[in-house]
Design an enzyme around this catalytic site. Structure first.
Site, mmCIF file in Angstrom:
data_model
loop_
_atom_site.group_PDB
_atom_site.id
_atom_site.type_symbol
_atom_site.label_atom_id
_atom_site.label_comp_id
_atom_site.label_asym_id
_atom_site.label_seq_id
_atom_site.Cartn_x
_atom_site.Cartn_y
_atom_site.Cartn_z
ATOM 1 N N ASP A 69 -5.516 39.730 -27.084
ATOM 2 C CA ASP A 69 -5.926 40.818 -27.728
ATOM 3 C C ASP A 69 -7.447 41.180 -27.355
ATOM 4 O O ASP A 69 -7.997 40.393 -26.462
ATOM 5 C CB ASP A 69 -6.077 40.612 -29.298
ATOM 6 C CG ASP A 69 -6.847 39.383 -29.718
ATOM 7 O OD1 ASP A 69 -7.777 38.901 -29.194
ATOM 8 O OD2 ASP A 69 -6.352 38.629 -30.603
ATOM 9 N N ASP A 71 -10.902 42.381 -28.602
ATOM 10 C CA ASP A 71 -11.827 42.375 -29.757
ATOM 11 C C ASP A 71 -12.950 43.513 -29.326
ATOM 12 O O ASP A 71 -13.292 43.439 -28.213
ATOM 13 C CB ASP A 71 -12.298 41.166 -30.077
ATOM 14 C CG ASP A 71 -11.422 40.435 -30.550
ATOM 15 O OD1 ASP A 71 -10.824 40.365 -31.535
ATOM 16 O OD2 ASP A 71 -11.159 39.287 -29.725
ATOM 17 N N ASP A 145 -19.729 32.076 -30.489
ATOM 18 C CA ASP A 145 -19.677 30.760 -30.353
ATOM 19 C C ASP A 145 -19.954 30.309 -28.965
ATOM 20 O O ASP A 145 -20.919 29.448 -28.696
ATOM 21 C CB ASP A 145 -18.305 30.105 -30.806
ATOM 22 C CG ASP A 145 -16.974 30.741 -30.067
ATOM 23 O OD1 ASP A 145 -17.317 31.721 -29.448
ATOM 24 O OD2 ASP A 145 -15.947 30.505 -30.706
HETATM 25 P P1 ATP Z 1 -8.159 34.330 -28.338
HETATM 26 O O1 ATP Z 1 -7.954 35.640 -28.893
HETATM 27 O O2 ATP Z 1 -7.417 34.114 -27.110
HETATM 28 O O3 ATP Z 1 -7.741 33.376 -29.340
HETATM 29 P P2 ATP Z 1 -10.892 34.532 -28.814
HETATM 30 O O4 ATP Z 1 -12.171 33.836 -28.136
HETATM 31 O O5 ATP Z 1 -10.876 36.261 -28.432
HETATM 32 O O6 ATP Z 1 -9.582 34.069 -28.123
HETATM 33 P P3 ATP Z 1 -10.850 35.381 -31.471
HETATM 34 O O7 ATP Z 1 -10.542 34.615 -32.661
HETATM 35 O O8 ATP Z 1 -10.143 36.580 -31.130
HETATM 36 O O9 ATP Z 1 -10.753 34.405 -30.196
HETATM 37 O O10 ATP Z 1 -12.389 35.785 -31.600
HETATM 38 C C1 ATP Z 1 -13.044 36.843 -31.082
HETATM 39 C C2 ATP Z 1 -14.362 36.678 -30.644
HETATM 40 O O11 ATP Z 1 -14.894 36.491 -31.854
HETATM 41 C C3 ATP Z 1 -14.475 35.242 -29.817
HETATM 42 O O12 ATP Z 1 -14.474 35.353 -28.510
HETATM 43 C C4 ATP Z 1 -16.229 35.079 -30.347
HETATM 44 O O13 ATP Z 1 -16.954 35.764 -29.461
HETATM 45 C C5 ATP Z 1 -16.127 35.529 -31.771
HETATM 46 N N1 ATP Z 1 -15.729 34.202 -32.653
HETATM 47 C C6 ATP Z 1 -14.363 34.050 -33.128
HETATM 48 N N2 ATP Z 1 -14.834 32.842 -33.647
HETATM 49 C C7 ATP Z 1 -15.963 32.440 -33.999
HETATM 50 C C8 ATP Z 1 -16.659 31.542 -34.485
HETATM 51 N N3 ATP Z 1 -15.981 30.657 -35.216
HETATM 52 N N4 ATP Z 1 -17.957 31.483 -34.350
HETATM 53 C C9 ATP Z 1 -18.590 32.211 -33.674
HETATM 54 N N5 ATP Z 1 -18.154 33.280 -32.967
HETATM 55 C C10 ATP Z 1 -16.389 33.443 -33.165
HETATM 56 MG MG MG Z 2 -9.201 37.453 -29.387
#
Ligand code: ATP
Ligand code: MG
Length: 460
Positions: A69, A71, A145
């Protein structure tokens, strides 16, 4: 003075120089974004706000992977986002997230977060409890993160903005926490799980300090609300990287705090073979764009534990039909303090386990074959085949049920009042299908209660 120099470089590493990479110097193009993402970005920009794609979308595109996705981060406050997009809904209490809907697509929009200070409430393990402050692009970057998750694609000029050294870490293929690892894991221990998952997804290494802090802090997972961990386990294990993720969770000492009953399988070759087979099977289905169901996965993860308890109860002379229910009770009760499995899934898991007793019998008699009409037969049969595949049950048993199943389907087909599909998730109620990995669903008609039973017993 070596000590002072080390101190200086540590500060420098924590706050690298801002890097802005122009459109022509990076590979991401607008055409790789979805329509809904572009609509949201331009809607925000046209209203005078900043708008960036951030997180997994940018990271995965840079790594040449398909993002899950996109964000979006902005300086617009949630109430301002709501004014721009009529379809916007806000969710979350601690930190508000806006969902902007474009047909079937939903864009997730978050307002830049402010820097954390000593004033933000934490519990006594260091976990952040209040998190309401808004901030700037820069403060938002440092709240993320990992460095590779804090890269921003700017819709104004298509440049990538990097405050934290994420581009260098992309090139070096490392997952590195932003800031001090212990503090960052204490703020949110789920980051330990995310490190394992993202490293396996990208085939990156976890940087040494980021990796070294995990095992000593793994116990903090016990502070996380068990409902959140249900989703995290699904993201880790109901994935094309499920086998590697399970191994990573074990190696970093996380699994014993997450699912102790599953961690125990690492001391039992047959149990581990079964779980890995189920994970590989799930990964294959996801790869083939078939749907997968959390109940099946959790049923497989906990099966060795159920079997062990069942064997003890039967040795204590309990009737197998009673013992299987009690074993399910015991195992589910042990899991719930760590990971809450929603009831709609645990009900299905119990059925899959209970049906194993019936499928362990050859389908010789009409009574044995009655199970073919059970609404959960297909899932229980797929489960049986996993047991056969690892040599826990004889191949002849699997073959006999395969023949009986095919005959049953053919009979139902001929009678014209129902068509079975090849899709295990079809045995699950519609509500659960929303939570499976999305995949095109096959068209099907359901036979009524009076579907004709299968014809003569399958020959062995
Ligand atoms: P994917 O969507 O492939 O699972 P993602 O890194 O995009 O991986 P998401 O859960 O969609 O994961 O989170 C979007 C973004 O929000 C992350 O890339 C990160 O920048 C931030 N984020 C998500 N979870 C955390 C957390 N626990 N602590 C800090 N930042 C976070
Ligand atoms: Mg994501």
């Amino acid at each position: 003075m070596p000590r002072r120099r080390a101190g200086k470089s540590a500060v420098a590493a924590a706050k690298p120089a801002l890097v802005r990479v122009a459109r022509e110097d990076h590979p991401i193009s607008r055409s790789q974004l979805t329509k809904g993402t572009l609509n949201t970005l331009y809607g925000l920009k046209d209203a005078g706000y900043q708008a960036y794609v951030v997180g997994g979308g940018v990271r995965d595109l840079l790594a040449g992977k398909a993002p899950k996705d996109f964000d979006i981060a902005t300086d617009a406050r949630p109430e301002q986002v709501r004014k721009i997009f009529r379809s916007c809904r806000t969710i979350g209490r601690r930190f508000v997230i806006c969902h902007v809907r474009w047909g079937r697509e939903v864009s997730e929009v978050t307002t830049f977060r402010g820097a954390l200070t000593a004033a933000n409430a934490r519990d006594d393990t260091g976990r952040i409890l209040d998190d309401n402050d808004y901030g700037t692009l820069e403060s938002d970057a440092f709240r993320r993160d990992f460095t590779v998750n804090a890269l921003y694609y700017d819709i104004r000029d298509f440049a990538i903005v990097d405050y934290v050294g994420g581009l260098a870490d992309m090139r070096a293929q490392v997952i590195r926490l932003i800031g001090d690892p212990e503090t960052r894991y204490r703020e949110d221990p789920v980051r330990m799980l995310r490190a394992v998952r993202i490293a396996n997804k990208l085939r990156f290494e976890i940087e040494s300090a980021t990796a070294a802090a995990i095992a000593p802090l793994a116990h903090l997972l016990r502070e996380i609300p068990p409902a959140r961990l249900f989703d995290e386990v699904i993201k880790l294990l109901q994935s094309v990287d499920g086998v590697a993720n399970l191994q990573g969770l074990h190696d970093y000492g996380l699994l014993k705090h997450l699912l102790p009953g599953v961690d125990a399988a690492f001391r039992d070759a047959q149990a581990l073979a079964f779980i890995n087979r189920a994970l590989a099977n799930t990964a294959e289905r996801i790869g083939n764009e078939q749907s997968v169901n959390p109940a099946f996965l959790y049923a497989a993860l906990l099966w060795p534990a159920v079997q062990k308890t069942f064997a003890q109860l039967v040795a204590d002379e309990l009737h197998p039909n009673v013992a299987i229910h009690q074993a399910a009770d015991v195992v589910l009760a042990k899991v719930q303090p760590h990971v809450v499995i929603p009831k709609r899934f645990s009900v299905q898991m119990r059925e899959i386990w209970m049906l194993q007793l019936r499928l362990e019998q050859m389908p010789r008699t009409a009574r044995a074959r009655r199970v073919l009409s059970h609404p959960r037969f297909r899932a229980a049969y797929d489960f049986l085949l996993l047991r056969v595949a690892i040599g826990e049950l004889p191949q002849a048993l699997g073959n006999a049920w395969t023949r009986a199943h095919h005959q049953h389907v053919a009979t139902v087909d001929v009678s014209g009042d129902g068509v079975e599909t090849d899709d295990a998730a079809d045995d699950f109620p519609a509500e659960s299908v929303d939570e499976v990995t999305s995949a095109p669903r096959k068209r099907r008609r359901r036979g009524g209660r009076n579907r004709r039973r299968s014809a003569p017993p399958a020959a062995e």
